[in-house]
Structures are given as structure tokens and as C-alpha cells.
Design an enzyme around this catalytic site. Structure first.
Site, mmCIF file in Angstrom:
data_model
loop_
_atom_site.group_PDB
_atom_site.id
_atom_site.type_symbol
_atom_site.label_atom_id
_atom_site.label_comp_id
_atom_site.label_asym_id
_atom_site.label_seq_id
_atom_site.Cartn_x
_atom_site.Cartn_y
_atom_site.Cartn_z
ATOM 1 C CG ASP A 279 -9.951 -0.368 4.438
ATOM 2 O OD1 ASP A 279 -9.538 -0.371 3.262
ATOM 3 O OD2 ASP A 279 -9.300 -0.853 5.390
ATOM 4 C CD GLN B 249 -3.564 -4.492 6.271
ATOM 5 O OE1 GLN B 249 -3.492 -3.468 5.604
ATOM 6 N NE2 GLN B 249 -4.088 -5.618 5.794
ATOM 7 C CE LYS C 279 -3.913 -2.376 2.072
ATOM 8 N NZ LYS C 279 -4.752 -2.674 3.257
#
Lengths: 290, 290
Positions: free
Chosen positions: B121, B98, B54
Site C-alpha cells: 500500500d 485493510q 482484492k
């Protein structure tokens, strides 16, 4: 009709009685009755009937109601101000804005104005998301009522094929979410107006929930023998043989009762459950303050 | 393999290039590069790889990244404080924690801490609800990437049967929502571990999205000839014939390529798209400040 008739009136009455007991318990704890505010904008005759029924059910269960009426000409800003006044009123536990709202007002905006902790219709984005995340705060009343009917009639769901016709925010989507949630565990298909083959899709259902908004759309040859059929539709159609000149029908043709294993009537099926679930959500909202 | 190979690397590279152009435009407008904070708790090796990828993709696209690392022993309160510091930092546009987080921390709580306007997200309840309500703010990256692949390969969706295997918050549920949304208009079935007849359910799919988390579960006889198959799974399995002693496989057996019309490879299918969509969400978050 050979199908077992799912009697929503009886189930709803039982649930309303439970709400009455719970409302009284909550009232002792918080020092007042649970309270619901219903905001009605404009003159839609059906909405007036629905709102009257909600007030009556609340009164019977010991839930206070506040009746907020705004004219059809009400602006978006005025409605928002009314909603925010109720949001800030600590003596009101639940708040709903009766749909539909006039065309000049965006219902998606209205849903976002309501305090999520008072949103007994379960339509605020946060509550929609909590339901989809498996941690519901308020489940929308109609799909919650449909699931209750399946449970009360011991209709198994785990690993079985459920088909939901309709993808509305109020019924179809939350119904599909509930049926596929852990513990309910159905395999869920959501069909809708753009589905090319609704008949074949319905035929695979062990559990068929129809919220299509089309009178008597589902015919007997759409239904798997023995399936449980939940009819969310309600329409008034002309019928010269009736004293009023009309009658109420659902999205499912009555002849489906010759094929299905279980069937909800219209009226007297899903409708009464919707109000019972609204009561339940309101009493729960108040109970969280205890 | 006779199926058309859906090349996620190529599509993702094109999308990342678009993000680079857009990031530069946004940077001129807000006076700094778009910025993403990635919070990583603990020592999960796969998570470290994902986070590194990422950061690298962001750097290439002109998106700043902030790397926040917390020890495995980090408490729920410490993680919350870290998230809230980022929420309040006006120079950071996007924030993700994460997954997975250590067992002592409830991921549902974590999702609720993130400022919804930075939740790239798309997992905060409000964003989940906005997607389900048809007014998305951030679409979760993996399902957004799967839909992009269908679009890039001109795979029709309206009125066709889509089957999603898996009902996770991160992939299965938002994928089903996206496929059934207005304009996409597929008839969507969501199957899962409790579905009794996954093979037959898959066989009806014109579009099959598999996020089951089970290596090579979908065999060729599960797939309708010509179907588009999107494989979200990724697993490392032992393979003595490979230099590393292992290889990556998906939830779909490679032989499905002899039956399907389109198939995503693993690796190189969905994976690269997930990162491209994360970039896109981050640049969009920054762009909303312009």
C-alpha cells in the site's frame, strides 16, 4: 521599501537563546551537553563557511560539536563507515553530512545511512515520510525556519494561497508539506523550473516562498500587493561598487519590497533561522534520551 | 456528455493481464506464486467488499492470497503480532491491513509495523519518504492508478496546472507528489477542506484530481473547459428510482462531463485501477526476490 522587513537575525537569536536554556536543562538530565557531529567531505569553500557557522552557533548554545572531515577522494564506503561510527556512538545526539558531497557519492544513499533518530537535517526517508504523514520527528531546518518566521510575524496561513517555488527535498517539498499540514492549512501550489507560467503562479500567492536557486528571479510585478515573501536563495554576484567586489543577493529582487507586505532580506532572513532550527533539532534529539 | 470517458475498467483489465504474465514469470523464478496477505479487522461491510475484490483479482492474476481476519475487539497488540508473523513469513511478498481499523487502534502505528519491503500500500513512513525523495519503492495504489489513467489517455502533464483536492496520506498527498515529480512536471496545487475558495482553485486546473470525500461536490462551473477530471470519490446515495434504492456517485457531479475534456466515471474509473496497482506492487515485491 514599504514591506515589513522580516528580521531573521533577531528571531533566530531569540530561538538560539531558548535552545541554550533547553540544552542546559537537557544536559542536567542526561549528564552531558547535547552533541552534534558534522561530517564534511571535500573542500567546497561555501560548505566550510556553513560548517564553521554551525560549530559557532552550537558552542554559543552549549551544544558540543564533533568535526569529522574527509578528503574529496573519500569513497562511498569510507563515508558510510564514518556515518555508522557516529550512529553507534551514544554520546552523539545529532548527525549531519554537509551537502554537497563529491560527485562520486550518491546523496540519496548517504541520507539512508544516517540513524533516523539522529537525523537532525530530517532528510532520511523515514523522517521525510513521518513529516508527510503528519507525525514529524525532525523537520528539515530551512523550511522549519521559514514557517517560524511566518509565525513570529503573525502572518496568517489558514485558507490562504501559498506558493512555493522549487521542489527540492531540502526546501521546496518539505515547505509545501508544512504549509499544507493540518493547523497551518494553507492552499499550497508548488511551482518549479518546468512550470510554464511562474510569474502568474507567483501572482496568486498570499505567501510566497522562493527556493528557485536563481538570483533575483522574482520581480515586483510577480508579487501580489501585500503578500508575505520569503526568500530562501543566496547567491554571490559581482558588484564593483562594493569593497569585496561582490555582494549577496537572493532569489527575489530587492524592489519586491515596494510591493510585498513582508519580505525577508538576504542576508539576514532565512539563513540565520536554518542554523537556529538545526540547534533546536539537536537539542530535541538529546532531550528524547532524557 | 461531451468529455472523453476514461475507462478505468479497460485500462485496469489490461494492466491485470500484464500482472498475470509477470506473476507467472516471477513464479518460475522463485519457485512459487507471488503472495499477498490481507489483514481485515472487524466487520465494516464496505471493507469486506473491498477485500473480496482484492482476493478475486489476485486469484485471476495467479497471485496467492492469505486472508487474515481479526475480530472488532482485537487489541493493538494482537494486530501487531499478526502483522509481525506475516513480516517474518518468507513465503508472503506483500502485506496490507485493510482500512479503516477499529477506533481503539491508531492507524499511524499500524503503518509503521509493516515490513517496508512488503508494504504494497506504500504507507509505511519509509515508503512515503522514498516517494517524496524521488526514489519510490511502492507507490500508493490509488494515486498510482490515477497517474496511469492520465498516461493511457495521453493527457499531457509537464508545465500544466494540476489541482488535487484532498490532503490524505492515502490519496491527496502522494498524488500531489507524483504529479510534481521530475518527468511528470505538473505545477501542483493541493486544496482541502480549509481552503476558502475551492471553486476558484479548481477552475485553474488543466488536470483536476478530486479526493474530497464529498458526494458530487465539484459542479460544472468549477471546471475549466477541456480539463481532465479524475474522480476518486465513491459514495452510495439514496435513489428511489433504482432497483436497489440507491446508486453510486463520486465527488464530481456527472454534469461536469459537459465541460471537461476527459472524465472518469464512478464506478468504473479510478476504483478498478486501485486494485490493478495493488497487484502490480505485489508482483513487483515478489520479483525483487528473484
Amino acid at each position: 521599501m514599504t514591506a515589513i522587513r522580516i528580521d531573521g537575525k533577531v528571531v533566530a537569536q531569540r530561538r538560539r537563546e531558548q535552545c541554550r536554556v533547553e540544552a542546559s536543562r537537557v544536559a542536567q538530565s542526561i549528564g552531558r551537553a547535547p552533541a552534534l557531529a558534522v561530517v564534511l567531505v571535500g573542500d567546497d569553500p561555501a560548505s566550510h563557511v556553513y560548517v564553521r557557522n554551525k560549530h559557532r552557533a552550537c558552542a554559543e548554545a552549549g551544544v558540543d560539536t564533533h568535526d569529522v572531515r574527509l578528503p574529496d577522494s573519500c569513497s562511498s564506503r569510507e563515508l558510510r563507515a564514518a556515518v555508522e561510527r557516529i550512529n553507534e556512538d551514544d554520546t552523539i545526539d545529532g548527525l549531519l553530512v554537509q551537502l554537497p558531497v563529491p560527485d562520486a557519492i550518491d546523496p540519496a544513499e548517504v541520507r539512508g545511512w544516517i540513524d533516523p533518530s539522529k537525523d537532525v537535517d530530517g532528510l532520511h526517508p523515514e523522517n521525510v515520510g513521518l513529516l508527510a504523514s503528519g507525525t514529524p520527528r525532525f523537520v528539515p531546518c530551512t523550511p522549519a525556519g521559514c514557517l517560524e518566521l511566518l509565525r513570529e510575524y503573525d502572518i496568517p496561513t489558514a485558507g490562504r494561497e501559498a506558493v512555493v517555488i522549487g521542489r527540492s527535498l531540502i526546501v521546496g517539498r518539505p515547505m509545501a508539506t508544512l504549509l499544507s499540514t493540518k493547523g497551518v492549512d494553507a492552499t499550497v501550489t508548488m511551482g518549479h523550473s518546468r512550470s510554464g507560467n511562474l510569474k502568474e503562479i507567483c501572482q496568486r500567492a498570499d505567501i510566497l516562498v522562493v527556493a528557485a536557486g536563481q538570483a533575483e528571479m522574482v520581480e515586483p510585478d510577480w508579487v501580489k500587493p501585500g503578500a508575505a515573501v520569503i526568500d530562501v536563495g543566496i547567491h554571490r554576484i559581482a558588484d564593483a561598487s562594493r569593497p569585496r567586489g561582490s555582494r549577496l543577493v537572493g532569489d527575489v529582487a530587492p524592489a519586491v519590497g515596494e510591493v510585498a507586505g513582508h519580505l525577508t532580506p538576504v542576508p539576514g532572513g532565512v539563513g540565520p533561522m536554518t542554523i537556529a532550527m538545526l540547534l533546536q533539532n539537536t537539542v530535541e534529539a538529546a532531550g528524547r534520551k532524557a
